[in-house]
Design a protein around this motif. Structure first.
Motif, mmCIF file in Angstrom:
data_model
loop_
_atom_site.group_PDB
_atom_site.id
_atom_site.type_symbol
_atom_site.label_atom_id
_atom_site.label_comp_id
_atom_site.label_asym_id
_atom_site.label_seq_id
_atom_site.Cartn_x
_atom_site.Cartn_y
_atom_site.Cartn_z
ATOM 1 N N ARG A 139 14.977 13.959 -35.518
ATOM 2 C CA ARG A 139 14.045 14.468 -36.517
ATOM 3 C C ARG A 139 14.781 15.123 -37.688
ATOM 4 O O ARG A 139 15.959 15.496 -37.556
ATOM 5 N N PRO A 140 14.121 15.261 -38.840
ATOM 6 C CA PRO A 140 14.790 15.811 -40.017
ATOM 7 C C PRO A 140 15.365 17.211 -39.836
ATOM 8 O O PRO A 140 16.274 17.599 -40.560
ATOM 9 N N ASP A 141 14.859 17.982 -38.865
ATOM 10 C CA ASP A 141 15.399 19.328 -38.647
ATOM 11 C C ASP A 141 16.618 19.312 -37.732
ATOM 12 O O ASP A 141 17.157 20.367 -37.401
ATOM 13 N N GLY A 142 17.073 18.121 -37.311
ATOM 14 C CA GLY A 142 18.260 18.009 -36.467
ATOM 15 C C GLY A 142 17.970 17.967 -34.987
ATOM 16 O O GLY A 142 18.869 17.710 -34.188
ATOM 17 N N THR A 143 16.722 18.211 -34.575
ATOM 18 C CA THR A 143 16.368 18.159 -33.158
ATOM 19 C C THR A 143 16.101 16.711 -32.745
ATOM 20 O O THR A 143 15.878 15.839 -33.586
ATOM 21 N N THR A 144 16.132 16.456 -31.432
ATOM 22 C CA THR A 144 15.809 15.133 -30.910
ATOM 23 C C THR A 144 14.634 15.229 -29.950
ATOM 24 O O THR A 144 14.388 16.288 -29.358
ATOM 25 N N LEU A 145 13.927 14.123 -29.811
ATOM 26 C CA LEU A 145 12.749 14.098 -28.957
ATOM 27 C C LEU A 145 12.720 12.771 -28.210
ATOM 28 O O LEU A 145 12.789 11.711 -28.820
ATOM 29 N N ASP A 146 12.656 12.829 -26.877
ATOM 30 C CA ASP A 146 12.554 11.626 -26.052
ATOM 31 C C ASP A 146 11.080 11.281 -25.868
ATOM 32 O O ASP A 146 10.281 12.137 -25.470
ATOM 33 N N ILE A 147 10.719 10.035 -26.150
ATOM 34 C CA ILE A 147 9.320 9.610 -26.095
ATOM 35 C C ILE A 147 9.211 8.342 -25.268
ATOM 36 O O ILE A 147 9.949 7.369 -25.493
ATOM 37 N N GLN A 148 8.298 8.334 -24.309
ATOM 38 C CA GLN A 148 8.040 7.139 -23.509
ATOM 39 C C GLN A 148 7.290 6.113 -24.355
ATOM 40 O O GLN A 148 6.375 6.457 -25.105
ATOM 41 N N ARG A 149 7.673 4.853 -24.240
ATOM 42 C CA ARG A 149 7.010 3.810 -25.026
ATOM 43 C C ARG A 149 5.511 3.744 -24.723
ATOM 44 O O ARG A 149 4.706 3.432 -25.598
ATOM 45 N N ALA A 150 5.148 4.040 -23.488
ATOM 46 C CA ALA A 150 3.729 4.011 -23.123
ATOM 47 C C ALA A 150 2.919 5.061 -23.868
ATOM 48 O O ALA A 150 1.690 4.954 -23.947
ATOM 49 N N GLU A 151 3.598 6.066 -24.420
ATOM 50 C CA GLU A 151 2.907 7.137 -25.143
ATOM 51 C C GLU A 151 2.732 6.824 -26.629
ATOM 52 O O GLU A 151 2.081 7.584 -27.340
ATOM 53 N N ILE A 152 3.304 5.716 -27.098
ATOM 54 C CA ILE A 152 3.310 5.426 -28.533
ATOM 55 C C ILE A 152 2.117 4.560 -28.917
ATOM 56 O O ILE A 152 1.933 3.461 -28.393
ATOM 57 N N ASP A 153 1.291 5.068 -29.841
ATOM 58 C CA ASP A 153 0.163 4.292 -30.354
ATOM 59 C C ASP A 153 0.545 3.491 -31.591
ATOM 60 O O ASP A 153 0.032 2.392 -31.806
ATOM 61 N N MET A 154 1.432 4.049 -32.427
ATOM 62 C CA MET A 154 1.818 3.365 -33.655
ATOM 63 C C MET A 154 3.258 3.711 -34.009
ATOM 64 O O MET A 154 3.676 4.858 -33.872
ATOM 65 N N LEU A 155 4.012 2.713 -34.435
ATOM 66 C CA LEU A 155 5.392 2.924 -34.882
ATOM 67 C C LEU A 155 5.639 1.995 -36.061
ATOM 68 O O LEU A 155 5.450 0.786 -35.950
ATOM 69 N N ARG A 156 6.042 2.581 -37.196
ATOM 70 C CA ARG A 156 6.360 1.726 -38.338
ATOM 71 C C ARG A 156 7.435 2.383 -39.186
ATOM 72 O O ARG A 156 7.549 3.615 -39.243
ATOM 73 N N SER A 157 8.199 1.556 -39.848
ATOM 74 C CA SER A 157 9.279 2.049 -40.698
ATOM 75 C C SER A 157 8.726 2.545 -42.033
ATOM 76 O O SER A 157 7.776 1.967 -42.578
ATOM 77 N N SER A 158 9.327 3.600 -42.553
ATOM 78 C CA SER A 158 8.959 4.095 -43.878
ATOM 79 C C SER A 158 9.661 3.302 -44.970
ATOM 80 O O SER A 158 9.296 3.389 -46.140
ATOM 81 N N GLY A 159 10.698 2.560 -44.581
ATOM 82 C CA GLY A 159 11.510 1.852 -45.562
ATOM 83 C C GLY A 159 12.529 2.743 -46.238
ATOM 84 O O GLY A 159 13.302 2.290 -47.085
ATOM 85 N N LEU A 160 12.559 4.024 -45.851
ATOM 86 C CA LEU A 160 13.470 4.986 -46.468
ATOM 87 C C LEU A 160 14.605 5.346 -45.523
ATOM 88 O O LEU A 160 14.422 5.382 -44.303
ATOM 89 N N SER A 161 15.746 5.648 -46.103
ATOM 90 C CA SER A 161 16.886 6.094 -45.310
ATOM 91 C C SER A 161 16.600 7.462 -44.704
ATOM 92 O O SER A 161 15.883 8.283 -45.283
ATOM 93 N N PHE A 162 17.179 7.693 -43.518
ATOM 94 C CA PHE A 162 17.076 9.019 -42.904
ATOM 95 C C PHE A 162 17.789 10.061 -43.764
ATOM 96 O O PHE A 162 17.450 11.233 -43.747
#
Length: 411
Positions: free
Chosen positions: A363-386
Motif C-alpha cells: 500500500r502507499p503508506d508502506g504497509t502490506t496486506l495479505d488478501i485471499q482471492r476468494a475475498e476479492i470482488d473486483m480487481l483492476r489496474s489504475s494504469g498508473l505507476s506505484f
C-alpha cells in the motif's frame, strides 16, 4: 498420533502422509482432526504451526462442519497447551469479519470461549502496559480485533494519542480498520492533528478503505480538519480515478489546485541538472529520505520498485526521466491496482506477490496486506505507476543533482 518429537525426518514424513490422507477424505477439517488428535504432533513447533495454518483456512472457508472440528480439537488440549489454544482460536476467527466472526465466536462456547476470553483479557493488559516491549504491545492490539468494537473502543482511543509509540498507534489503526462502523472514521479524523506524517499516511489508507469513510475524509478536508497537503499526490491521483464517479468528481473539485505540472514542462525545467555537479553524500541522504521506502541501495531501503542499478546503466538521462515521469514506461508488476473485497473495503496498492490462493498488496503508506482471492470482488489496474508523480515537490534542482550524483556513483 503418538511418537513425540522424535524420529526426525521419518516422523515428519509420517505426519505428511496422514495430512495427505486427511486432505483426500475430509479437506482441511479432516486433516486437522487427524493431526490435532495426536499429542506428539502438537508437541513439535512445525506441527503446531501447521495446525494454526489449517485453523486459519477453516475460518476463511467458514464451513460449520469444519469449524466444529477446530472446536473439538480445542477440547483435547492439555493445560500446558494454552498458547496453542489461543493461536487456534485467533486463526479461526481472524479471517472472518463482522457478523460472521461473531457467529463463529459465539458458537465456540465451552473451552474455546474460555480461551478467547483469556486471550482478550491478556491482550488488553499487554496493550496498555508501557513497560512491555513495543512489538508485544502492537501484537496484543492487533489481537483485540476479535472483540466487539464497543468493548475495546475506549482502549483504542487511548492508544491513538500522541504519547503512545508510533508502532502502537499504527497497530491501533490496523485494528480499527477491521471494523466497518463509521464511528471508526470519525475517531481517526478527531485524532488526525496529533499524528505524525508517517502515521497520517497509514490513517489515510484506513480512511480510504471504505466508501463511506472516503466521504467522511473528504468532509474533513472540506472543513479543514484535514489539510489538502496531508494527502499524498499519488492518493489524490488515484481518488480522481475512483470507480464511484461522485467521489472522483468531488476529489477533482476539492483538489483542483493540487494538480501537478505537465510532465514535459517539469522535465524541461529539470533537464539542466544533468550539467550540475551534485554532491554524492547529500544525494545519499536524499535517497534515504525520498526513495528508500521502495528502492534499496547499499543495504538501505526496501526492494519494492524497479532496480535503480539497471536504470542507472541506461544513463542519467533515463534516470531523470523515470524519476520525474514514472508513468512514461511502467512495467506491469509496478502498476497500482484498485481492489474491492467482499466486505466492501476499497484498497489500493501494488501487487507485491501472488499465488493461486492469495495476493499481497503493497500500500502507499508502506504497509502490506495479505488478501485471499476468494475475498476479492473486483480487481483492476489504475494504469498508473506505484511510484507517484510530483517528486520534484520534494527535490529542488540542487537536490535533484545531488540525488543523481549519488545514483551515478553506484557500481
Amino acid at each position: 498420533g503418538g511418537g513425540g518429537a522424535g524420529g526426525g525426518g521419518g516422523g515428519r514424513q509420517r505426519w505428511l502422509g496422514l495430512a495427505l490422507g486427511g486432505s483426500l477424505c475430509g479437506g482441511a477439517g479432516g486433516v486437522l482432526a487427524r493431526l490435532g488428535s495426536g499429542p506428539g504432533f502438537r508437541r513439535v513447533e512445525h506441527g503446531r504451526a501447521f495446525l494454526v495454518t489449517l485453523a486459519g483456512q477453516i475460518g476463511a472457508a467458514n464451513r460449520a462442519d469444519e469449524i466444529a472440528v477446530v472446536i473439538r480439537t480445542l477440547q483435547l488440549l492439555e493445560e500446558n497447551e494454552k498458547t496453542l489454544g489461543q493461536q487456534l482460536v485467533e486463526a479461526l476467527a481472524s479471517s472472518q469479519k463482522g457478523e460472521s466472526r461473531q457467529r463463529i465466536l459465539s458458537s465456540a462456547g465451552g473451552k474455546a470461549g474460555e480461551i478467547l476470553a483469556q486471550l482478550l483479557s491478556e491482550a488488553r493488559a499487554v496493550a496498555v502496559d508501557p513497560g512491555q516491549d513495543v512489538e508485544k504491545r502492537a501484537e496484543a492490539i492487533r489481537s483485540l480485533q476479535l472483540a466487539p468494537l464497543a468493548e475495546i473502543q475506549p482502549l483504542l482511543e487511548r492508544m491513538l494519542t500522541l504519547q503512545q509509540p508510533g508502532l502502537v498507534q499504527s497497530a491501533t489503526l490496523q485494528t480499527l480498520a477491521a471494523y466497518p462502523d463509521n464511528e471508526v472514521a470519525r475517531l481517526i479524523v478527531d485524532h488526525w492533528r496529533e499524528m505524525s506524517p508517517a502515521l497520517r499516511a497509514t490513517a489515510a489508507e484506513t480512511l480510504l478503505s471504505r466508501p463511506a469513510w472516503i466521504t467522511i475524509l473528504l468532509d474533513a478536508v472540506e472543513d479543514n480538519s484535514i489539510g489538502r497537503g496531508d494527502l499524498d499526490p499519488l492518493r489524490i491521483q488515484l481518488l480522481k480515478q475512483n470507480p464511484d464517479k461522485q467521489i472522483a468528481e468531488r476529489v477533482a473539485v476539492l483538489f483542483r489546485s493540487e494538480s501537478l505540472g505537465r510532465r514535459e514542462d517539469v522535465i524541461r525545467q529539470y533537464r539542466g541538472v544533468l550539467e550540475i555537479e551534485g554532491d554524492v553524500g547529500r544525494g545519499k541522504e536524499f535517497f534515504k529520505k525520498v526513495c528508500s521506502a521502495c528502492h534499496r541501495l547499499e543495504g538501505v531501503g526496501t526492494v519494492v520498485g524497479a532496480d535503480l542499478k539497471a536504470i542507472r546503466n541506461r544513463g542519467m538521462d533515463a534516470v531523470l526521466l523515470n524519476v520525474l515521469d514514472p508513468n512514461r514506461e511502467v512495467k506491469p508488476r509496478f502498476l497500482t491496482y484498485f481492489l474491492v473485497t467482499d466486505d466492501g473495503r476499497s484498497l489500493t496498492g501494488m501487487i507485491q506477490t501472488e499465488n493461486a490462493n492469495s495476493l499481497t498488496l503493497r500500500r502507499p503508506d508502506g504497509t502490506t496486506l495479505d488478501i485471499q482471492r476468494a475475498e476479492i470482488d473486483m480487481l483492476r489496474s489504475s494504469g498508473l505507476s506505484f511510484m507517484p508523480e510530483g517528486l520534484e515537490k520534494q527535490l529542488d534542482l540542487a537536490a535533484m543533482a545531488d540525488l543523481l550524483a549519488y545514483l551515478d556513483s553506484i557500481r
